[in-house]
Design an enzyme around this catalytic site. Sequence first.
Site, PDB file in Angstrom:
ATOM      1  N   ARG A 202       0.873  -1.178   0.000  1.00 17.83           N
ATOM      2  CA  ARG A 202       0.000   0.000   0.000  1.00 17.83           C
ATOM      3  C   ARG A 202       0.913   1.231   0.000  1.00 17.83           C
ATOM      4  O   ARG A 202       1.275   1.735   1.049  1.00 17.83           O
ATOM      5  CB  ARG A 202      -0.889   0.003   1.243  1.00 17.83           C
ATOM      6  CG  ARG A 202      -1.849  -1.188   1.325  1.00 17.83           C
ATOM      7  CD  ARG A 202      -2.895  -0.958   2.402  1.00 17.83           C
ATOM      8  NE  ARG A 202      -3.706  -2.137   2.661  1.00 17.83           N
ATOM      9  CZ  ARG A 202      -4.763  -2.495   1.937  1.00 17.83           C
ATOM     10  NH1 ARG A 202      -5.129  -1.752   0.910  1.00 17.83           N
ATOM     11  NH2 ARG A 202      -5.454  -3.576   2.243  1.00 17.83           N
TER      12      ARG A 202
ATOM     13  N   ASP B  84      -9.366   1.310  -5.304  1.00 22.49           N
ATOM     14  CA  ASP B  84      -9.528   2.757  -5.525  1.00 22.49           C
ATOM     15  C   ASP B  84      -8.245   3.548  -5.218  1.00 22.49           C
ATOM     16  O   ASP B  84      -7.976   4.550  -5.878  1.00 22.49           O
ATOM     17  CB  ASP B  84     -10.732   3.307  -4.750  1.00 22.49           C
ATOM     18  CG  ASP B  84     -10.745   2.858  -3.299  1.00 22.49           C
ATOM     19  OD1 ASP B  84      -9.845   2.077  -2.897  1.00 22.49           O
ATOM     20  OD2 ASP B  84     -11.641   3.292  -2.561  1.00 22.49           O
TER      21      ASP B  84
ATOM     22  N   THR C  18     -10.587  -5.867  -6.088  1.00 26.62           N
ATOM     23  CA  THR C  18     -10.780  -5.857  -4.641  1.00 26.62           C
ATOM     24  C   THR C  18     -11.778  -6.931  -4.244  1.00 26.62           C
ATOM     25  O   THR C  18     -12.773  -7.147  -4.950  1.00 26.62           O
ATOM     26  CB  THR C  18     -11.286  -4.504  -4.097  1.00 26.62           C
ATOM     27  OG1 THR C  18     -11.651  -4.666  -2.719  1.00 26.62           O
ATOM     28  CG2 THR C  18     -12.488  -3.955  -4.843  1.00 26.62           C
TER      29      THR C  18
ATOM     30  N   ASP D 295     -13.590  -6.452  -1.862  1.00 26.00           N
ATOM     31  CA  ASP D 295     -14.704  -5.688  -1.276  1.00 26.00           C
ATOM     32  C   ASP D 295     -15.823  -5.388  -2.284  1.00 26.00           C
ATOM     33  O   ASP D 295     -16.923  -5.031  -1.885  1.00 26.00           O
ATOM     34  CB  ASP D 295     -14.191  -4.348  -0.712  1.00 26.00           C
ATOM     35  CG  ASP D 295     -13.081  -4.530   0.307  1.00 26.00           C
ATOM     36  OD1 ASP D 295     -12.973  -5.629   0.877  1.00 26.00           O
ATOM     37  OD2 ASP D 295     -12.316  -3.574   0.530  1.00 26.00           O
TER      38      ASP D 295
END
Length: 346
Positions: A73, A104, A126, A128
């Site tokens: 990240r 994102d 992702t 998610d």
Amino acid sequence: MARIGLLTGGGDCPGLNPVIRGIVRKGINTYGHELYGFRRGWKGVLDNDAIELTLENTSGILHTGGTMLYTSRTNVYKTENGEERVLASLKERGIDVLIPIGGDDTLGVARKLNAAGFPTVGVPKTIDNDIGGTDFTFGFQTAVQIATDAIDGLHTTAESHQRVMVCEVMGRHAGWIACHAGIAGGADVILVPERPFDLDDVCNHLRHRHETTGKHFSVVVVAEGATLAEGGDMATSEHDALDSFGHVRLGGIAFQLEKEIAERTGYEVRATVLGHIQRGGTPVAFDRVLGTRFGVAAIDAASNGDFGMMTALQGTSIGLVPLDEALKEPKLLDPELFKTAEVFFG
Ligand code: F6P
């Protein structure tokens, strides 16, 4: 023929390797491109750490989880001279187009880089499932299957002990995993960030089920980002640190629910936090296929000059959407889906 760079950034996700394989296979066989994979996401571009991707070293990875390029990240725009360093690395390596594969955050960097004049094509990733412009992201179905299998497991032990089992799933601030796995696993209550919940309502659902249906056990599925209607900090755990994109680390709400539900109902309650297990292991077939289709579409877009775009699943077709549009806001849980889930509460 061009020189194309790729990278995988953010949390890993089942289906990343199929994307890489798809890009490389079509990139070499159809277009005759040269391909370079930057390692550890944007960190690899900042440090100019890349490997050449070939038919040989991207073979045999279709069914594997994680990412052969590693990930991190890393926020280029929170790094001193970040953009300059990235542009310098890309220039030094002679990269013509960059394909960042990520969520994102990673794609947000891609969008800025594209706006700064460096051609990029994004691939959304992702577990998610919260990226706009695409009906699904790969990795999501694998996470849902893992969570569903876990809920199935919790059901039998819940029934044997006549307990309430609280199962916490990932998803950050979106309830897609919780809602899908909750419906598939037959959860008696599902708690999602999009619908702040009232603890008394939750306990009433459980009491109703235990007192009127002859079933003396329940399964509650809670998204890690769920919040109480009256506010409070149940959504966040003891983790206070923010990552370089400013996200708080979630996790632990299940333990607080365990305590609260037990106190209010007198039932025996146990919490399970699924955590990173949901991101691990082999991708289910759907994610291998979607990853492969995204990879092939991304190399087509990069070759056709469709820069500033992101691959997307639109119904059953693969299309392209502008990164600007896709990243405007996160795609939250469809309220209609939650209504379907609610039919089975209590
Ligand atoms: O975005 C994917 C995700 O797995 C979220 O569901 C979760 O909140 C987060 O990443 C966990 O991040 P990390 O792997 O950095 O702990």
